[in-house]
Design an enzyme around this catalytic site. Structure first.
Site, PDB file in Angstrom:
ATOM      1  N   ARG A  32      36.177   9.161   5.600  1.00 47.49           N
ATOM      2  CA  ARG A  32      36.270   7.891   6.318  1.00 47.49           C
ATOM      3  C   ARG A  32      35.499   7.997   7.629  1.00 47.49           C
ATOM      4  NH1 ARG A  32      39.442   3.691   4.895  1.00 47.49           N
ATOM      5  NH2 ARG A  32      40.838   4.933   3.654  1.00 47.49           N
ATOM      6  N   ARG A  79      57.995  16.630  -4.658  1.00 49.66           N
ATOM      7  CA  ARG A  79      58.951  17.598  -5.234  1.00 49.66           C
ATOM      8  C   ARG A  79      59.811  18.225  -4.141  1.00 49.66           C
ATOM      9  NH1 ARG A  79      58.230  23.155  -5.640  1.00 49.66           N
ATOM     10  NH2 ARG A  79      59.293  24.231  -7.356  1.00 49.66           N
ATOM     11  N   GLY A  93      44.994   6.511   0.220  1.00 46.52           N
ATOM     12  CA  GLY A  93      44.256   7.320  -0.763  1.00 46.52           C
ATOM     13  C   GLY A  93      45.098   8.505  -1.212  1.00 46.52           C
TER      14      GLY A  93
HETATM   15  O1  F6P Z   1      41.280   8.247   3.096  1.00 44.63           O
HETATM   16  C1  F6P Z   1      40.864   8.914   1.956  1.00 44.63           C
HETATM   17  C2  F6P Z   1      39.547   8.364   1.459  1.00 44.63           C
HETATM   18  O2  F6P Z   1      39.190   9.066   0.289  1.00 44.63           O
HETATM   19  C3  F6P Z   1      38.411   8.380   2.471  1.00 44.63           C
HETATM   20  O3  F6P Z   1      37.811   9.630   2.597  1.00 44.63           O
HETATM   21  C4  F6P Z   1      37.508   7.325   1.900  1.00 44.63           C
HETATM   22  O4  F6P Z   1      36.724   6.734   2.905  1.00 44.63           O
HETATM   23  C5  F6P Z   1      38.485   6.306   1.334  1.00 44.63           C
HETATM   24  O5  F6P Z   1      39.702   7.001   1.113  1.00 44.63           O
HETATM   25  C6  F6P Z   1      38.037   5.665   0.049  1.00 44.63           C
HETATM   26  O6  F6P Z   1      38.999   4.702  -0.279  1.00 44.63           O
HETATM   27  P1  F6P Z   1      39.087   3.953  -1.674  1.00 44.63           P
HETATM   28  O7  F6P Z   1      39.723   4.889  -2.645  1.00 44.63           O
HETATM   29  O8  F6P Z   1      39.934   2.778  -1.388  1.00 44.63           O
HETATM   30  O9  F6P Z   1      37.690   3.646  -2.093  1.00 44.63           O
END
Ligand code: F6P
Length: 333
Positions: free
Chosen positions: A184, A33, A23
């Site tokens: 998560r 950078r 993510g």
């Molecule tokens: O790991 C970052 C995150 O935003 C988590 O907080 C969330 O559970 C997950 O990624 C969402 O993933 P995706 O963008 O694949 O839906």
């Protein structure tokens, strides 16, 4: 500010690569950078790998000069793009990838990402001997071996901006708002915005989300003359939890609304804190490689920059901030 590491160079590198994976997180651009400009200052060429491990597998990389990272320090997202890559899960693909990196004269890899991405980096290094270094970049802040990860501070502030607005309407209508935040399986964003947003209740992952207990808190609030409440729900495996809780509270007579903040938490210009963290970690990653380190992550502990073996990073889970729950309760009453 963090005390910088003193890393004396003891090997020369001609060319390294950098990628962002998993993510995206605000501050990833500041880290890219810092990697590029530090490497160029040390006479090392940089290849920017497109779309995380997918680009690595497909040899999709571009030469990066000083100008290629101009004006990105303050921008959200990642100019290198990111992805979650299935192909890199195959050992044969990883071996092939290392051979192609070596064939292109690339001698080391900087991986900016969360725990899954760093686990991939560790496995890659172990199986192929290719030098790697990790930089923690995730809004979740759930990476073991560092107090802080790039993007977390910005995500907390983005969520808070929404929460403050929801507080206004909750108070005006005497409603209960259930606000679901990302993270998560970790509850760092939830606990932080719970404290900073003055939430009445925070439901962390793997903790009970019992409606009777929630109602008891709401009744106690009402007894003190307070008829609006904010309940922060950390996302979990059941994506229906927040709507289900909202419906059940409504059924029990509380005017309830759900707000799922979602991916908005991943966007936006990085906070000053994240820009500094990303700059410091990105620069230290290059210097750590030149000092002969590999298979480690550069992170922060207290005021210090620290190097933690990726084996340790991937084998451990950061504990949930459970102690914050009683503080949140105490400050809300
Ligand atoms: O790991 C970052 C995150 O935003 C988590 O907080 C969330 O559970 C997950 O990624 C969402 O993933 P995706 O963008 O694949 O839906």
């Amino acid at each position: 500010m963090w005390r910088l590491l003193e890393l004396a160079p003891n090997r020369s590198l001609k060319r390294i690569a950098v990628l962002t994976s998993g993510g995206d997180a605000p501050g990833m651009n500041a880290a890219i950078r810092a990697v590029v400009r530090t490497a160029l200052a040390r006479g090392v060429e940089v290849r920017g790998v497109q779309k995380g491990y997918s680009g690595l597998v497909e040899s999709n990389w571009l030469a990066m000069d000083r100008a290629s990272v101009a004006n990105i320090l303050q921008t959200g997202g990642t100019v290198l793009k990111t992805a979650r890559c299935e192909a890199f899960l195959s050992p044969a693909t990883r071996l092939d990838t290392a051979a192609r990196l070596r064939g292109a004269g690339i001698e080391a890899l900087v991986v900016i990402g969360g725990d899954g991405s760093l686990a991939g980096a560790h496995q890659f290094q172990q199986e192929t001997g290719f030098p790697v270094i990790g930089v923690p970049g995730t809004i979740d802040n759930d990476v073991y071996g560092t107090d802080d990860s790039i993007g977390y501070d910005t995500a907390v502030n983005t969520a808070l901006e929404a929460i403050d607005k929801l507080r206004d309407t909750a108070t005006s209508h005497e409603r209960v708002f259930l606000v679901e935040v990302m993270g998560r399986s970790s509850g760092f964003i939830a606990a932080s915005v719970g404290v900073a947003g003055g939430a009445e209740i925070v439901l962390l992952p793997r903790q009970p989300a019992d409606v009777d207990t929630i109602c008891k808190v709401l009744q106690d609030s009402a007894a003190r003359g307070k008829y609006s409440s904010l309940i922060i729900v950390a996302e979990r495996d059941d994506p229906q939890l927040t709507p289900k809780l909202t419906a059940e509270l409504s059924r029990r007579g509380y005017q309830s609304r759900a707000a799922i903040l979602g991916h908005i938490q991943r966007g936006g210009s990085p906070s000053g804190h994240d820009r500094i963290l990303a700059s410091v970690l990105g620069a230290a990653a290059v210097d750590a490689l030149l000092a002969g380190h590999s298979d480690v992550m550069v992170g922060v502990r207290g005021e210090e920059l620290v190097l933690t073996p990726l084996a340790e990073v991937t084998a451990n889970k950061k504990p949930q901030p459970l102690e914050y729950l009683s503080l949140i309760e105490q400050l809300a009453t």
